[in-house]
Design a protein around this motif. Structure first.
Motif, PDB file in Angstrom:
ATOM      1  N   ARG A 174     171.045  63.778  11.231  1.00  0.00           N
ATOM      2  CA  ARG A 174     172.310  63.234  10.760  1.00  0.00           C
ATOM      3  C   ARG A 174     173.422  64.272  10.658  1.00  0.00           C
ATOM      4  NH1 ARG A 174     170.941  61.414   4.543  1.00  0.00           N
ATOM      5  NH2 ARG A 174     170.168  63.420   3.754  1.00  0.00           N
ATOM      6  N   ASP A 175     173.073  65.569  10.689  1.00  0.00           N
ATOM      7  CA  ASP A 175     174.113  66.588  10.675  1.00  0.00           C
ATOM      8  C   ASP A 175     174.704  66.854  12.055  1.00  0.00           C
ATOM      9  OD1 ASP A 175     172.067  67.939  11.912  1.00  0.00           O
ATOM     10  OD2 ASP A 175     171.908  69.550  10.427  1.00  0.00           O
ATOM     11  N   GLY A 176     174.222  66.115  13.064  1.00  0.00           N
ATOM     12  CA  GLY A 176     174.710  66.279  14.427  1.00  0.00           C
ATOM     13  C   GLY A 176     173.843  67.154  15.299  1.00  0.00           C
ATOM     14  N   SER A 177     172.851  67.824  14.700  1.00  0.00           N
ATOM     15  CA  SER A 177     171.947  68.663  15.481  1.00  0.00           C
ATOM     16  C   SER A 177     171.012  67.790  16.318  1.00  0.00           C
ATOM     17  CB  SER A 177     171.100  69.544  14.552  1.00  0.00           C
ATOM     18  OG  SER A 177     171.914  70.421  13.796  1.00  0.00           O
ATOM     19  N   VAL A 178     170.755  68.246  17.547  1.00  0.00           N
ATOM     20  CA  VAL A 178     169.775  67.592  18.414  1.00  0.00           C
ATOM     21  C   VAL A 178     168.731  68.635  18.789  1.00  0.00           C
ATOM     22  CG1 VAL A 178     169.368  66.414  20.606  1.00  0.00           C
ATOM     23  CG2 VAL A 178     171.483  65.976  19.328  1.00  0.00           C
ATOM     24  N   VAL A 179     167.496  68.349  18.465  1.00  0.00           N
ATOM     25  CA  VAL A 179     166.390  69.258  18.770  1.00  0.00           C
ATOM     26  C   VAL A 179     165.581  68.647  19.898  1.00  0.00           C
ATOM     27  CG1 VAL A 179     164.322  70.397  17.873  1.00  0.00           C
ATOM     28  CG2 VAL A 179     166.332  70.108  16.407  1.00  0.00           C
ATOM     29  N   ALA A 180     165.337  69.431  20.940  1.00  0.00           N
ATOM     30  CA  ALA A 180     164.640  68.937  22.124  1.00  0.00           C
ATOM     31  C   ALA A 180     163.428  69.799  22.433  1.00  0.00           C
ATOM     32  CB  ALA A 180     165.580  68.930  23.324  1.00  0.00           C
ATOM     33  N   GLN A 181     162.447  69.206  23.105  1.00  0.00           N
ATOM     34  CA  GLN A 181     161.300  69.956  23.623  1.00  0.00           C
ATOM     35  C   GLN A 181     161.412  69.966  25.141  1.00  0.00           C
ATOM     36  OE1 GLN A 181     158.446  68.582  25.428  1.00  0.00           O
ATOM     37  NE2 GLN A 181     157.283  70.493  25.485  1.00  0.00           N
ATOM     38  N   LEU A 182     161.274  71.148  25.718  1.00  0.00           N
ATOM     39  CA  LEU A 182     161.347  71.320  27.167  1.00  0.00           C
ATOM     40  C   LEU A 182     160.009  71.824  27.682  1.00  0.00           C
ATOM     41  CD1 LEU A 182     164.358  71.728  26.023  1.00  0.00           C
ATOM     42  CD2 LEU A 182     164.790  72.938  28.164  1.00  0.00           C
ATOM     43  N   GLY A 183     159.698  71.475  28.905  1.00  0.00           N
ATOM     44  CA  GLY A 183     158.477  71.960  29.521  1.00  0.00           C
ATOM     45  C   GLY A 183     158.401  71.493  30.959  1.00  0.00           C
ATOM     46  N   PRO A 184     157.532  72.097  31.761  1.00  0.00           N
ATOM     47  CA  PRO A 184     157.369  71.643  33.137  1.00  0.00           C
ATOM     48  C   PRO A 184     156.758  70.250  33.160  1.00  0.00           C
ATOM     49  CG  PRO A 184     155.642  73.195  32.562  1.00  0.00           C
ATOM     50  CD  PRO A 184     156.603  73.189  31.419  1.00  0.00           C
ATOM     51  N   PRO A 185     156.949  69.487  34.239  1.00  0.00           N
ATOM     52  CA  PRO A 185     156.353  68.151  34.333  1.00  0.00           C
ATOM     53  C   PRO A 185     154.860  68.237  34.625  1.00  0.00           C
ATOM     54  CG  PRO A 185     157.586  68.643  36.325  1.00  0.00           C
ATOM     55  CD  PRO A 185     157.829  69.785  35.384  1.00  0.00           C
ATOM     56  N   ASP A 186     154.103  68.627  33.611  1.00  0.00           N
ATOM     57  CA  ASP A 186     152.667  68.863  33.734  1.00  0.00           C
ATOM     58  C   ASP A 186     152.017  68.391  32.443  1.00  0.00           C
ATOM     59  OD1 ASP A 186     150.066  69.974  33.757  1.00  0.00           O
ATOM     60  OD2 ASP A 186     150.716  71.660  34.991  1.00  0.00           O
ATOM     61  N   MET A 187     151.110  67.419  32.546  1.00  0.00           N
ATOM     62  CA  MET A 187     150.499  66.848  31.349  1.00  0.00           C
ATOM     63  C   MET A 187     149.647  67.846  30.578  1.00  0.00           C
ATOM     64  SD  MET A 187     151.605  63.930  30.623  1.00  0.00           S
ATOM     65  CE  MET A 187     150.426  63.634  29.312  1.00  0.00           C
ATOM     66  N   ARG A 188     149.324  68.967  31.184  1.00  0.00           N
ATOM     67  CA  ARG A 188     148.561  69.968  30.449  1.00  0.00           C
ATOM     68  C   ARG A 188     149.360  70.558  29.289  1.00  0.00           C
ATOM     69  NH1 ARG A 188     146.639  73.693  35.320  1.00  0.00           N
ATOM     70  NH2 ARG A 188     148.788  73.164  35.905  1.00  0.00           N
ATOM     71  N   ALA A 244     150.183  75.155  30.954  1.00  0.00           N
ATOM     72  CA  ALA A 244     150.535  75.050  32.370  1.00  0.00           C
ATOM     73  C   ALA A 244     151.420  76.224  32.770  1.00  0.00           C
ATOM     74  CB  ALA A 244     151.253  73.730  32.613  1.00  0.00           C
ATOM     75  N   ASN A 245     151.977  76.145  33.959  1.00  0.00           N
ATOM     76  CA  ASN A 245     152.931  77.152  34.403  1.00  0.00           C
ATOM     77  C   ASN A 245     154.169  77.132  33.511  1.00  0.00           C
ATOM     78  OD1 ASN A 245     151.282  77.861  36.584  1.00  0.00           O
ATOM     79  ND2 ASN A 245     152.156  76.233  37.857  1.00  0.00           N
ATOM     80  N   ARG A 246     154.771  78.270  33.324  1.00  0.00           N
ATOM     81  CA  ARG A 246     155.942  78.367  32.466  1.00  0.00           C
ATOM     82  C   ARG A 246     157.197  77.913  33.208  1.00  0.00           C
ATOM     83  NH1 ARG A 246     156.062  84.316  30.159  1.00  0.00           N
ATOM     84  NH2 ARG A 246     157.753  83.396  28.900  1.00  0.00           N
ATOM     85  N   LEU A 247     158.178  77.482  32.427  1.00  0.00           N
ATOM     86  CA  LEU A 247     159.475  77.139  33.010  1.00  0.00           C
ATOM     87  C   LEU A 247     160.176  78.399  33.503  1.00  0.00           C
ATOM     88  CD1 LEU A 247     161.037  74.574  30.506  1.00  0.00           C
ATOM     89  CD2 LEU A 247     160.265  74.117  32.829  1.00  0.00           C
ATOM     90  N   THR A 248     160.832  78.282  34.633  1.00  0.00           N
ATOM     91  CA  THR A 248     161.669  79.363  35.139  1.00  0.00           C
ATOM     92  C   THR A 248     163.119  78.931  34.977  1.00  0.00           C
ATOM     93  OG1 THR A 248     159.959  79.919  36.752  1.00  0.00           O
ATOM     94  CG2 THR A 248     162.147  80.843  37.117  1.00  0.00           C
TER      95      THR A 248
END
Length: 406
Positions: free
Chosen positions: A265-279, A295-299
């Motif tokens: 509600r303070d306007g912050s948006v927290v996201a999770q990023l990762g490669p498209p790998d179900m591992r 899995a492999n790391r994001l570049t």
């Protein structure tokens, strides 16, 4: 309060975690096994199950040192028993055998059986208080209120494996549930994201199976193409995070790097990023609350663009249907899931066209409402009864829908 606690207390762990894999031979099971093999000293496999692939299951059971193996199809029992001869691994078959596998004393259970067959064994694992890594959609779509209520009563921990829900689960730790304004699930948009409506109506099976980012089984790949998978995930998010329908949004994100977000509600948006790998989400659940190599790391230097767009519910009516079903509640989500399974199977068998998938689901929902079968499941038997009725209605409606020009 969230159905999945924001900061759940992890169960006491010994140096070795015992695990059971329900659906060991599928794509989720294979990814889980890959992670276990990398850290064999951390995990001991108690039980493994499969639908029919007895030979592959036996090979996995031997390699992993499992104590129990079960196939859902009783006709495959002799093959499984023969393949396990001399290993000391117990073999079983049938629905009750899957439940037995779930009830065996494993600390952590991967629930990756697809379809309504997942309901009883997954609930059995939850009702003995296990940590359940939930990878199937059916438990929450078909009987979400029932499942989460019983899991909570048993003191079970439910960890979401779906990449989107796992992303939301991780993002929620940045604040309190009371401060959450909305949950955002991302969608790749599938192979038809930029196609005009007329082209989508003519889409072939081969085109629907060419997902741009993910490698998945045919059912979920087609669900991605129709965006039904995102509709089912909205229903899942409602139960997992105790979120109202208006608190759950979907954004199309074709790069499949941002898997889910939480806006506070303070306007912050927290996201999770990762490669498209179900591992990645599996590793999070397997080691939670610690971390293991996944899995492999994001570049990041290679990620020149991350884009987001609103989904089009005209070109992808399955998303609209799922939202309507969530607002309807009761047994409507069970009907949606059952009808979709019948429709996707018919599309794979080339009995209907791609646009007929959503049309058959909508017709089945209407027929179910007219017959008064959209009752709230109070027990697994109730959910399975609604599922059975919906499948029967969908099969009856199939010839009529297949004949329609859409």
């Amino acid at each position: 309060m969230s159905a999945v606690p924001l900061n759940p207390t992890p169960p006491a762990r010994t140096s070795e975690l015992s695990v059971t894999l329900l659906g060991a031979t599928g794509s989720i099971g294979s990814s889980t096994i890959d992670l276990i093999r990398r850290s064999r000293d951390r995990y001991r496999v108690e039980a493994v199950t499969a639908a029919r692939n007895a030979t592959a299951l036996a090979a996995l059971a031997r390699d992993l040192g499992a104590r129990f193996a079960a196939v859902a199809d009783p006709a495959c029992y002799d093959e499984l028993k023969a393949a396990l001869a001399g290993s000391g691994i117990a073999a079983a078959a049938g629905e009750e055998a899957l439940v037995e596998a779930a009830e065996r004393p494993a600390d952590w259970v991967m629930a990756a059986i697809t379809g309504a067959a997942s309901l009883r064994p997954t609930l059995a694992a939850a009702e003995r208080g296990a940590v359940v890594a939930l990878a199937n959609k059916e438990c929450l779509v078909c009987a979400g209120s029932l499942f989460m209520r019983r899991a909570a009563a048993a003191g079970a921990t439910v960890l979401p494996v779906d990449s989107e829900h796992n992303a939301v689960f991780q993002s929620l730790s940045a604040g309190t549930r009371a401060d959450v304004k909305r949950i955002i699930l991302t969608a790749s948009g599938g192979p038809f994201r930029s196609w005009p409506l007329e082209a989508i109506r003519q889409a072939t099976l081969e085109q629907a199976l060419k997902h741009p980012n993910w490698s998945m089984g045919p059912k979920i790949t087609i669900d991605s193409a129709s965006m039904m998978n995102k509709g089912l995930e909205i229903i899942e998010a409602h139960h997992l995070f105790d979120a109202a329908p208006e608190e759950i949004d979907v954004l199309v994100h074709p790069q499949s790097i941002v898997h889910g977000m939480v806006e506070f509600r303070d306007g912050s948006v927290v996201a999770q990023l990762g490669p498209p790998d179900m591992r990645v989400p599996i590793a999070h659940c397997l080691a939670w609350p610690a971390r293991i190599a996944g899995a492999n790391r994001l570049t990041f230097a290679q990620m020149t663009t991350l884009t987001f767009e609103e989904p089009d519910e005209v070109r992808f009516p399955a998303l609209r249907l799922a939202r309507e079903v969530l607002r309807t509640g009761q047994g409507a989500p069970t009907v949606l899931n059952a009808a979709n399974e019948i429709a996707v199977a018919a599309f794979i068998d080339r009995r209907i066209g791609f646009p007929h998938i959503a049309a058959l689901v909508e017709a089945t929902l209407e027929a179910s409402a007219a017959r008064g079968v959209l009752r709230e499941p109070e027990a697994i038997a109730d959910a399975l009864a609604v599922d059975h009725t919906a499948r029967s209605l969908a099969r009856d409606l199939l010839p009529e829908i297949a004949a329609k020009a859409i």
